[in-house]
Structures are given as C-alpha cells and as structure tokens.
Design an enzyme around this catalytic site. Structure first.
Site, PDB file in Angstrom:
ATOM      1  N   ARG A 115      42.369 -27.948  67.532  1.00  0.00           N
ATOM      2  CA  ARG A 115      42.240 -26.676  68.283  1.00  0.00           C
ATOM      3  C   ARG A 115      42.653 -25.444  67.480  1.00  0.00           C
ATOM      4  NH1 ARG A 115      44.091 -30.448  71.626  1.00  0.00           N
ATOM      5  NH2 ARG A 115      42.573 -31.190  73.138  1.00  0.00           N
ATOM      6  N   LYS A 160      33.728 -14.189  60.930  1.00  0.00           N
ATOM      7  CA  LYS A 160      32.604 -14.967  61.467  1.00  0.00           C
ATOM      8  C   LYS A 160      32.535 -16.280  60.704  1.00  0.00           C
ATOM      9  CE  LYS A 160      29.359 -11.469  63.150  1.00  0.00           C
ATOM     10  NZ  LYS A 160      27.962 -10.991  63.028  1.00  0.00           N
ATOM     11  N   GLU A 191      24.433  -6.138  49.309  1.00  0.00           N
ATOM     12  CA  GLU A 191      25.342  -5.873  50.442  1.00  0.00           C
ATOM     13  C   GLU A 191      26.301  -4.727  50.094  1.00  0.00           C
ATOM     14  OE1 GLU A 191      24.905  -7.330  53.354  1.00  0.00           O
ATOM     15  OE2 GLU A 191      24.030  -9.309  52.984  1.00  0.00           O
ATOM     16  N   LYS A 245      33.969  -2.676  55.287  1.00  0.00           N
ATOM     17  CA  LYS A 245      33.725  -3.718  56.294  1.00  0.00           C
ATOM     18  C   LYS A 245      34.935  -3.868  57.212  1.00  0.00           C
ATOM     19  CE  LYS A 245      31.985  -8.192  57.509  1.00  0.00           C
ATOM     20  NZ  LYS A 245      31.265  -9.412  57.156  1.00  0.00           N
ATOM     21  N   GLU A 303      31.665  -7.826  67.679  1.00  0.00           N
ATOM     22  CA  GLU A 303      30.317  -7.264  67.681  1.00  0.00           C
ATOM     23  C   GLU A 303      29.845  -6.865  69.081  1.00  0.00           C
ATOM     24  OE1 GLU A 303      27.806  -8.899  64.681  1.00  0.00           O
ATOM     25  OE2 GLU A 303      25.995  -7.998  65.521  1.00  0.00           O
ATOM     26  N   ARG A 360      29.783  -2.917  65.210  1.00  0.00           N
ATOM     27  CA  ARG A 360      29.685  -3.883  64.107  1.00  0.00           C
ATOM     28  C   ARG A 360      28.238  -4.146  63.700  1.00  0.00           C
ATOM     29  NH1 ARG A 360      33.418  -9.322  63.009  1.00  0.00           N
ATOM     30  NH2 ARG A 360      32.213 -10.010  61.223  1.00  0.00           N
ATOM     31  N   ASN A 411      24.309  -4.666  59.928  1.00  0.00           N
ATOM     32  CA  ASN A 411      23.024  -5.355  59.813  1.00  0.00           C
ATOM     33  C   ASN A 411      21.913  -4.452  59.280  1.00  0.00           C
ATOM     34  OD1 ASN A 411      24.081  -7.762  60.734  1.00  0.00           O
ATOM     35  ND2 ASN A 411      23.727  -7.229  62.871  1.00  0.00           N
ATOM     36  N   HIS A 429      18.768  -5.942  57.836  1.00  0.00           N
ATOM     37  CA  HIS A 429      18.791  -7.380  58.108  1.00  0.00           C
ATOM     38  C   HIS A 429      17.690  -7.838  59.067  1.00  0.00           C
ATOM     39  CE1 HIS A 429      22.499  -7.319  55.905  1.00  0.00           C
ATOM     40  NE2 HIS A 429      22.729  -8.598  56.116  1.00  0.00           N
ATOM     41  N   HIS A 443      15.603 -10.643  57.640  1.00  0.00           N
ATOM     42  CA  HIS A 443      15.515 -11.986  58.228  1.00  0.00           C
ATOM     43  C   HIS A 443      14.062 -12.402  58.407  1.00  0.00           C
ATOM     44  CE1 HIS A 443      19.833 -11.760  59.982  1.00  0.00           C
ATOM     45  NE2 HIS A 443      19.824 -12.356  58.803  1.00  0.00           N
ATOM     46  N   HIS A 493      19.325 -14.313  50.358  1.00  0.00           N
ATOM     47  CA  HIS A 493      19.594 -13.407  51.478  1.00  0.00           C
ATOM     48  C   HIS A 493      19.703 -11.950  51.000  1.00  0.00           C
ATOM     49  CE1 HIS A 493      21.356 -11.872  55.161  1.00  0.00           C
ATOM     50  NE2 HIS A 493      22.370 -11.411  54.455  1.00  0.00           N
TER      51      HIS A 493
HETATM   52  N1  LIG Z   1      30.545 -14.958  57.864  1.00  0.00           N
HETATM   53  C1  LIG Z   1      29.885 -13.859  57.587  1.00  0.00           C
HETATM   54  O1  LIG Z   1      30.203 -12.765  58.067  1.00  0.00           O
HETATM   55  C2  LIG Z   1      28.733 -13.933  56.633  1.00  0.00           C
HETATM   56  C3  LIG Z   1      28.215 -12.763  56.081  1.00  0.00           C
HETATM   57  C4  LIG Z   1      27.191 -12.870  55.144  1.00  0.00           C
HETATM   58  C5  LIG Z   1      26.719 -14.117  54.776  1.00  0.00           C
HETATM   59  N2  LIG Z   1      27.241 -15.236  55.352  1.00  0.00           N
HETATM   60  C6  LIG Z   1      26.780 -16.569  54.961  1.00  0.00           C
HETATM   61  O2  LIG Z   1      27.056 -16.746  53.590  1.00  0.00           O
HETATM   62  C7  LIG Z   1      26.114 -17.651  53.022  1.00  0.00           C
HETATM   63  C8  LIG Z   1      25.625 -17.071  51.709  1.00  0.00           C
HETATM   64  O3  LIG Z   1      26.735 -16.964  50.851  1.00  0.00           O
HETATM   65  P1  LIG Z   1      26.560 -16.870  49.265  1.00  0.00           P
HETATM   66  O4  LIG Z   1      25.580 -15.825  48.956  1.00  0.00           O
HETATM   67  O5  LIG Z   1      27.929 -16.772  48.719  1.00  0.00           O
HETATM   68  O6  LIG Z   1      25.841 -18.243  48.903  1.00  0.00           O
HETATM   69  P2  LIG Z   1      26.381 -19.695  48.476  1.00  0.00           P
HETATM   70  O7  LIG Z   1      27.662 -20.013  49.120  1.00  0.00           O
HETATM   71  O8  LIG Z   1      25.253 -20.628  48.707  1.00  0.00           O
HETATM   72  O9  LIG Z   1      26.610 -19.533  46.894  1.00  0.00           O
HETATM   73  C9  LIG Z   1      25.516 -19.233  46.067  1.00  0.00           C
HETATM   74  C10 LIG Z   1      25.437 -20.198  44.881  1.00  0.00           C
HETATM   75  O10 LIG Z   1      26.424 -19.860  43.907  1.00  0.00           O
HETATM   76  C11 LIG Z   1      27.196 -21.004  43.560  1.00  0.00           C
HETATM   77  N3  LIG Z   1      28.497 -20.503  43.159  1.00  0.00           N
HETATM   78  C12 LIG Z   1      29.467 -20.050  43.979  1.00  0.00           C
HETATM   79  N4  LIG Z   1      30.468 -19.505  43.264  1.00  0.00           N
HETATM   80  C13 LIG Z   1      30.133 -19.648  41.973  1.00  0.00           C
HETATM   81  C14 LIG Z   1      30.773 -19.275  40.756  1.00  0.00           C
HETATM   82  N5  LIG Z   1      31.934 -18.588  40.742  1.00  0.00           N
HETATM   83  N6  LIG Z   1      30.165 -19.596  39.595  1.00  0.00           N
HETATM   84  C15 LIG Z   1      28.956 -20.221  39.606  1.00  0.00           C
HETATM   85  N7  LIG Z   1      28.296 -20.569  40.723  1.00  0.00           N
HETATM   86  C16 LIG Z   1      28.890 -20.288  41.892  1.00  0.00           C
HETATM   87  C17 LIG Z   1      27.146 -21.834  44.801  1.00  0.00           C
HETATM   88  O11 LIG Z   1      27.482 -23.181  44.543  1.00  0.00           O
HETATM   89  C18 LIG Z   1      25.701 -21.640  45.237  1.00  0.00           C
HETATM   90  O12 LIG Z   1      24.855 -22.468  44.502  1.00  0.00           O
HETATM   91  C19 LIG Z   1      25.034 -17.848  54.064  1.00  0.00           C
HETATM   92  O13 LIG Z   1      25.193 -19.114  54.648  1.00  0.00           O
HETATM   93  C20 LIG Z   1      25.302 -16.752  55.082  1.00  0.00           C
HETATM   94  O14 LIG Z   1      24.923 -17.128  56.399  1.00  0.00           O
HETATM   95  C21 LIG Z   1      28.239 -15.159  56.246  1.00  0.00           C
HETATM   96 ZN   LIG Z   2      23.845  -9.972  54.891  1.00  0.00          ZN
END
Ligand SMILES: NC(=O)c1ccc[n+]([C@@H]2O[C@H](COP(=O)([O-])OP(=O)(O)OC[C@H]3O[C@@H](n4cnc5c(N)ncnc54)[C@H](O)[C@@H]3O)[C@@H](O)[C@H]2O)c1
Ligand SMILES: [Zn+2]
Length: 360
Positions: free
Chosen positions: A118, A140, A182, A224, A234, A238, A242, A245, A249, A262
């Site tokens: 929990r 999030k 971003e 942020k 949100e 918030r 987007n 976005h 999307h 993305h």
């Molecule tokens: N929670 C939120 O508010 C929020 C906001 C934006 C995005 N997201 C989520 O985040 C995700 C995208 O995140 P991302 O862009 O970090 O992608 P990711 O986590 O897939 O990482 C991108 C790639 O880089 C590699 N990698 C990571 N760190 C590395 C490093 N230091 N050196 C070499 N390679 C490395 C990873 O293994 C992966 O292959 C999506 O799932 C999205 O939905 C969440």
């Molecule tokens: Zn984004």
C-alpha cells in the site's frame, strides 16, 4: 550541485542536479528510512551504472530488478515482476525503491512503490534528458494497457530526485534531442527568457556541455515544479504541459509507437500548435519562424509525416470530421512564453495548419 524543491506540502521533495552525484551516498542516504533498498533498472542502463549505484549503497540490503528495455515492456506483466523480487527477498514496509533509468523505468518503479504494501518510499535517478526534465518531476506513475498508453497508474511523489548530468554522456544523440523538445516546451509555455537562452545555447546543449545541460535541467524542473505545485492532480493548469502533445500523440499513434520518439512527435506537434497560434494572431510570423528554427537546430522534426491527412489527425485527436463543436481542447500560445487552454478553435484555421505543417 544545485538543489530545487518541489513544493507539495508534506510531500515536498528535493531535486539534486549536477555532475557525479551517483557516487555521493550522502545525498541519497538521508532519504532512505529502512535498511532495505530495491534498485529497478533495465538491461541497457544496468551495465553502465548499476555497479556504481550499488557501491554507494553498501550500507544497505540491496536487491536489483533488471527489466527488459523499451516502451513495449511497460506492461502490467513486466511491472509485476518487480514484486517477485520484493517479496522473495522479504522487503518490508520501510523498503525504498530506486528507479535508475529513463521514463519507462521511472514510471513503472514509481507505480510499484505506490502499491507495494500500500505504498513504500521511492527515489528517482533519471538517466535520460527527458526523464530529468519531465517524467521524474510531478509524480505521475504508471504502465500502458493494450488499449491505451499510461492508462493504469497513480499520482505518487518520490522522496527525492537525483539528476546526475554526467549520466547523459552515454545517451544516444537522438534521445538527447527528444529531451530537448520538452525543454523547448517550457520556454514556450511559461518562460520566454529561457526560450531566448535556448536560442543562444543550443549548440552547447547538443555538444553535451555539462554546464549548459545542468542549467537547462534546472530551469525545466523549476518550470514544471511550479505548474505541478499549483495543480498536482491535473485539475486545470497542469494541462499546459501538454503543448504540442495532442498533435504529437496523433503522430505517434499513426506512425506506430517506437518509430517516432515521443519528443520528436512533440516537436512537430509544437510547431502545429505554434502555427495555429500564429493564424489566430497570438504570435507573429517571425516568432513562429524562431520556434521552427530552434527545433530544427536541435535535429528535431518540424513537420508531420507526409502521409497523414487532416481527417486522420482529427480522428486520432478524438474529433469527428470537420465539426469541432467545442469538443477539441488544445493548448496554444497566447504569446511567446505563455500558454492558454482553449476549445474555441476555428475549423478552417485548423485545416490550414494541417496543410501547412505536413512534410512534402
Ligand atoms: N510520468 C510523467 O510525467 C511522464 C512524462 C513524460 C514521459 N513519461 C514517460 O516516459 C517514457 C519515455 O521516457 P524516456 O524518453 O526517458 O525513454 P526510455 O526510458 O525508453 O529511455 C530511452 C532509451 O535510452 C536508454 N537509456 C536510458 N538512459 C541511458 C543512458 N544514460 N545512456 C544510454 N542509454 C540510456 C533506455 O534504455 C532506452 O533505450 C514514456 O513511457 C512516457 O510515457 C512520463
Ligand atoms: Zn511529453
């Protein structure tokens, strides 16, 4: 090192930003309550940084979970494997989960922390630029469902975030650019001075200059955190995060997840939002050109794919045909550095934006 605070009352937490933070246990330890720690990472990041982190945690019982890499593994099934390790290694309610990875690892680990017994403590160590400036701030967490991205999850804040910019040295250039999309977003929605700074420092960011990267991460997190502090769940404001976005999307869905990153889809989407804002008279042609030029310099796409027709965009954006009826809400620019959320959108102008923002 710089320290920011995300102000959320008794859930407030610090973000540490700087170089070589991973090997400074004195930053992490005050945020670890019990004797147990579970580090969740993936198969790409583990060989690069897991040993270093574990060495810094030598005073604790440390267990590790290494997830498969990629958005396609952000599923309930893969997520539940985190609990196999927690339970078989007898982690109790004072354990701390540490996410070491990009947004995928961070979102999954945070959601595991939100639900294990929990709710247990959790720490974010983002390793991509996108996760440093976006996903690790704001609480999030979640996983994907076959019928929708990030559809299962929770709002759950970490105890602290450790953004060690030296980890970015191994990040592929394309991922770095996706994170910059971003960062540009914050300049556009709430911080014109930062937008100008980005115009003057883009080359340093792309070259991996640590001082420039640390500044961009700090300024992005400040922006942020400021929005999240005003609207954690949100309810309204918030949503300005987007910008680009809704269009983005639609591009991601149409191209199949994984083909466009993305951040790349968001870059093209922000150009569309800026183009529409320009047609409404909110920003000038020159300002629109500056937005496009800055994203181009970051090696980001500034046009939607050539095969995407307006009706497909409208469908993917959840609107029928050409009738908007106030049902489409978009984040647009009121001026450079100020966003608005509006459903007062002219169908003809939107059509013109689709036409103007498509690759040849
Ligand atoms: N929670 C939120 O508010 C929020 C906001 C934006 C995005 N997201 C989520 O985040 C995700 C995208 O995140 P991302 O862009 O970090 O992608 P990711 O986590 O897939 O990482 C991108 C790639 O880089 C590699 N990698 C990571 N760190 C590395 C490093 N230091 N050196 C070499 N390679 C490395 C990873 O293994 C992966 O292959 C999506 O799932 C999205 O939905 C969440
Ligand atoms: Zn984004």
């Amino acid at each position: 090192m710089q320290v920011l605070t995300v102000n959320l009352g008794d859930r407030s937490y610090p973000i540490y930003i700087g170089e070589q933070l991973l090997s400074q246990p004195e930053l992490l330890c005050p945020h670890i309550r019990g004797r147990q720690v579970c580090v969740v990472t993936n198969e790409t990041v583990a060989p690069l940084y897991l040993d270093k982190l574990c060495a810094a945690l030598s005073d604790y019982q440390v267990d590790t979970v290494i997830l498969p890499d990629g958005e396609s593994h952000k599923t309930l099934q893969v997520w539940s494997s985190i609990f196999d390790t927690l339970l078989s290694s007898r982690h109790n309610r004072t354990t701390t989960l540490i996410a070491l990875g990009g947004g995928v690892v961070g979102d999954m680990t945070g959601f595991a922390a939100a639900t294990y017994q929990r709710g247990v403590d959790f720490i974010q160590i983002p390793t991509t630029l996108l996760s440093m400036v976006d996903s690790s701030v704001g609480g999030k967490t979640g996983v994907n469902h076959p019928l929708g991205k990030n559809m299962i999850g929770a709002f759950y804040q970490p105890r602290c975030v450790l953004a060690d910019t030296s980890l970015l040295r191994t990040l592929p250039a394309r991922e770095l650019s996706a994170g910059i999309a971003e960062i540009v977003k914050y300049g556009l929605i709430s911080d014109y001075d930062f937008f100008v700074w980005l115009e003057n420092n883009m080359d340093d960011l792309l070259a991996g200059d640590m001082t420039a990267l640390a500044y961009a991460v700090k300024r992005s997190c400040e922006n942020k955190a400021d929005v999240v502090a005003q609207d954690e769940h949100e309810g309204g404001l918030r949503a300005i995060l987007n910008l680009g976005h809704t269009f983005g999307h639609a591009i991601e869905t149409a191209q199949g997840y994984g083909n466009w990153l993305h951040g790349e889809a968001v870059a093209a989407g922000m150009v569309m939002a800026a183009d529409l804002s320009c047609r409404r008279g909110a920003i000038s042609n020159d300002e629109l050109a500056r937005v496009i030029h800055l994203l181009q310099r970051a090696n980001l796409p500034v046009k939607a794919p050539s095969d995407m027709i307006p009706t497909q965009f409208m469908e993917l954006m959840g609107v029928d045909k050409k009738v908007l009826d106030g049902r489409l809400r978009l984040v647009l620019l009121e001026s450079m550095g100020k966003a608005i959320i509006t459903s007062d959108i002219d169908a003809g102008m939107l059509q013109d934006t689709f036409d103007a923002c498509k690759a040849d």
